[in-house]
Design a protein around this motif. Structure first.
Motif, PDB file in Angstrom:
ATOM      1  N   ASP A   1       0.861  -1.181   0.000  1.00 31.23           N
ATOM      2  CA  ASP A   1       0.000   0.000   0.000  1.00 31.23           C
ATOM      3  C   ASP A   1       0.898   1.232   0.000  1.00 31.23           C
ATOM      4  OD1 ASP A   1      -2.199   1.616   0.069  1.00 31.23           O
ATOM      5  OD2 ASP A   1      -2.795   1.127   2.116  1.00 31.23           O
ATOM      6  N   PRO A   2       1.622   1.469  -1.111  1.00 28.00           N
ATOM      7  CA  PRO A   2       2.662   2.501  -1.107  1.00 28.00           C
ATOM      8  C   PRO A   2       2.152   3.920  -0.928  1.00 28.00           C
ATOM      9  CG  PRO A   2       2.303   1.653  -3.334  1.00 28.00           C
ATOM     10  CD  PRO A   2       1.527   0.761  -2.397  1.00 28.00           C
ATOM     11  N   ASP A   3       0.871   4.169  -1.163  1.00 26.42           N
ATOM     12  CA  ASP A   3       0.328   5.515  -0.993  1.00 26.42           C
ATOM     13  C   ASP A   3      -0.048   5.821   0.448  1.00 26.42           C
ATOM     14  OD1 ASP A   3       0.623   6.180  -3.659  1.00 26.42           O
ATOM     15  OD2 ASP A   3      -1.378   5.512  -4.214  1.00 26.42           O
ATOM     16  N   ALA A   4       0.160   4.870   1.350  1.00 28.40           N
ATOM     17  CA  ALA A   4      -0.213   5.063   2.757  1.00 28.40           C
ATOM     18  C   ALA A   4       1.011   4.950   3.647  1.00 28.40           C
ATOM     19  CB  ALA A   4      -1.260   4.033   3.175  1.00 28.40           C
ATOM     20  N   VAL A   5       0.934   5.616   4.791  1.00 30.12           N
ATOM     21  CA  VAL A   5       1.939   5.471   5.835  1.00 30.12           C
ATOM     22  C   VAL A   5       1.211   5.434   7.173  1.00 30.12           C
ATOM     23  CG1 VAL A   5       2.321   7.970   5.876  1.00 30.12           C
ATOM     24  CG2 VAL A   5       3.989   6.460   6.944  1.00 30.12           C
ATOM     25  N   TRP A   6       1.594   4.489   8.028  1.00 31.77           N
ATOM     26  CA  TRP A   6       1.028   4.379   9.367  1.00 31.77           C
ATOM     27  C   TRP A   6       2.028   4.947  10.363  1.00 31.77           C
ATOM     28  CZ3 TRP A   6      -3.789   2.156  10.450  1.00 31.77           C
ATOM     29  CH2 TRP A   6      -4.412   1.495   9.389  1.00 31.77           C
ATOM     30  N   GLN A   7       1.533   5.704  11.325  1.00 28.88           N
ATOM     31  CA  GLN A   7       2.384   6.261  12.373  1.00 28.88           C
ATOM     32  C   GLN A   7       1.822   5.891  13.739  1.00 28.88           C
ATOM     33  OE1 GLN A   7       2.632  10.485  11.596  1.00 28.88           O
ATOM     34  NE2 GLN A   7       4.059  10.214   9.892  1.00 28.88           N
ATOM     35  N   PHE A   8       2.720   5.542  14.665  1.00 25.89           N
ATOM     36  CA  PHE A   8       2.313   5.147  16.009  1.00 25.89           C
ATOM     37  C   PHE A   8       3.291   5.713  17.032  1.00 25.89           C
ATOM     38  CE2 PHE A   8       1.219   1.580  13.178  1.00 25.89           C
ATOM     39  CZ  PHE A   8      -0.136   1.464  13.413  1.00 25.89           C
TER      40      PHE A   8
ATOM     41  N   ARG B   1      -3.370   6.602  10.041  1.00 33.09           N
ATOM     42  CA  ARG B   1      -3.044   6.240   8.661  1.00 33.09           C
ATOM     43  C   ARG B   1      -3.110   7.496   7.822  1.00 33.09           C
ATOM     44  NH1 ARG B   1      -6.061   4.324   3.869  1.00 33.09           N
ATOM     45  NH2 ARG B   1      -4.802   2.787   2.736  1.00 33.09           N
ATOM     46  N   LEU B   2      -2.024   7.809   7.140  1.00 34.69           N
ATOM     47  CA  LEU B   2      -1.940   8.991   6.307  1.00 34.69           C
ATOM     48  C   LEU B   2      -1.838   8.573   4.849  1.00 34.69           C
ATOM     49  CD1 LEU B   2       0.752  10.844   8.441  1.00 34.69           C
ATOM     50  CD2 LEU B   2      -1.694  11.321   8.445  1.00 34.69           C
ATOM     51  N   LEU B   3      -2.456   9.342   3.958  1.00 29.56           N
ATOM     52  CA  LEU B   3      -2.336   9.123   2.526  1.00 29.56           C
ATOM     53  C   LEU B   3      -1.314  10.105   1.966  1.00 29.56           C
ATOM     54  CD1 LEU B   3      -6.074   8.589   1.505  1.00 29.56           C
ATOM     55  CD2 LEU B   3      -4.317   6.868   1.978  1.00 29.56           C
ATOM     56  N   ARG B   4      -0.377   9.593   1.213  1.00 36.82           N
ATOM     57  CA  ARG B   4       0.718  10.393   0.684  1.00 36.82           C
ATOM     58  C   ARG B   4       0.334  10.981  -0.678  1.00 36.82           C
ATOM     59  NH1 ARG B   4       5.495   6.196   0.590  1.00 36.82           N
ATOM     60  NH2 ARG B   4       6.832   8.048   0.503  1.00 36.82           N
TER      61      ARG B   4
ATOM     62  N   GLY C   1       3.717  11.991 -10.798  1.00 42.20           N
ATOM     63  CA  GLY C   1       3.494  10.715 -10.118  1.00 42.20           C
ATOM     64  C   GLY C   1       4.387  10.468  -8.933  1.00 42.20           C
ATOM     65  N   SER C   2       5.363  11.327  -8.690  1.00 40.48           N
ATOM     66  CA  SER C   2       6.250  11.149  -7.528  1.00 40.48           C
ATOM     67  C   SER C   2       5.589  11.742  -6.295  1.00 40.48           C
ATOM     68  CB  SER C   2       7.596  11.822  -7.780  1.00 40.48           C
ATOM     69  OG  SER C   2       7.423  13.222  -7.954  1.00 40.48           O
ATOM     70  N   PHE C   3       6.013  11.274  -5.119  1.00 36.82           N
ATOM     71  CA  PHE C   3       5.431  11.763  -3.875  1.00 36.82           C
ATOM     72  C   PHE C   3       5.789  13.233  -3.666  1.00 36.82           C
ATOM     73  CE2 PHE C   3       5.654   7.140  -2.825  1.00 36.82           C
ATOM     74  CZ  PHE C   3       4.293   6.949  -2.707  1.00 36.82           C
ATOM     75  N   SER C   4       4.773  14.014  -3.333  1.00 37.11           N
ATOM     76  CA  SER C   4       4.961  15.461  -3.180  1.00 37.11           C
ATOM     77  C   SER C   4       5.422  15.860  -1.786  1.00 37.11           C
ATOM     78  CB  SER C   4       3.646  16.173  -3.498  1.00 37.11           C
ATOM     79  OG  SER C   4       2.637  15.815  -2.551  1.00 37.11           O
TER      80      SER C   4
END
Length: 204
Positions: free
Chosen positions: A51-58, A82-85, A91-94
């Protein structure tokens, strides 16, 4: 006389690291043998490959990694989200991130595929203003599968227009129910007094 060979600094460092790892290895599977590392007071970011468009933080009071079982255990979680990048025109991450969901749980186990398992969890889907209390059993724990969604043996759902109890739930991250037991009791609330607007509940 044979010349003395010099050991370079990198080779020496490698020898020291090997010796340290060897010293920390468990001894023959004895009762006191342990593997892994335990850290306390940790902030953790998880970038799932599926799920490369997401990042989980804890934030977790304790994090224990077990390299043998390929699991990471988090205890007493705070600030789970859960954050969406965001991506740019090419198409590269901003670098921009949007809050998609929050999660609280007594603990989580993350496996080698970045999927998460817990006994219970409280999840809020921000865009839908939906609160979900997920409950698991030893045979069917709460699961969060990267790129797919979550499942639970029982869920209590509270959203502005949908409420109820769902048994044997499977739901994706877009709030689509993919599976539910016929014995579930949930549906649209005809007496709803709120709606969801920009991630906030507002009166109708």
């Amino acid at each position: 006389m044979r010349p003395v060979q010099k050991v370079g600094p990198l080779a020496l460092l490698g020898i020291l690291v090997f010796a340290l790892v060897f010293a920390l290895l468990p001894s023959g599977g004895g009762p006191g043998a342990q593997t892994g590392v335990t850290l306390r007071g940790v902030e953790l970011a998880l970038y799932p490959a599926r799920d490369p468009d997401a990042v989980w933080q804890f934030r977790a009071a304790e994090v224990r990694n077990d390299p043998v079982g390929s699991t990471t255990e988090l205890s007493r979680i705070e600030g789970g989200q859960r954050l969406l990048r965001g991506r740019g025109p090419d198409g590269s991450f901003s670098g921009a991130e949007t809050l998609d969901a929050t999660i609280t749980a007594p603990g989580l186990t993350i496996n080698g595929q970045d999927d998460m398992v817990t006994s219970r969890a409280d999840i809020t889907l921000v865009k839908e203003c939906a609160d979900l209390s997920l409950f698991g059993t030893p045979e069917q724990p709460v699961r969060i599968e990267q790129g797919a969604g979550f499942s639970a043996s029982r869920a209590e759902l509270d959203a502005p227009a949908v409420k109820g109890e769902i048994l044997d739930l499977r739901m994706d991250f877009q709030f689509n129910v993919e599976q539910a037991s016929p014995e579930s009791n949930w549906g649209w609330d005809p007496d709803a007094t709120e709606t969801c607007r920009d991630g906030q509940r507002v009166p109708l």
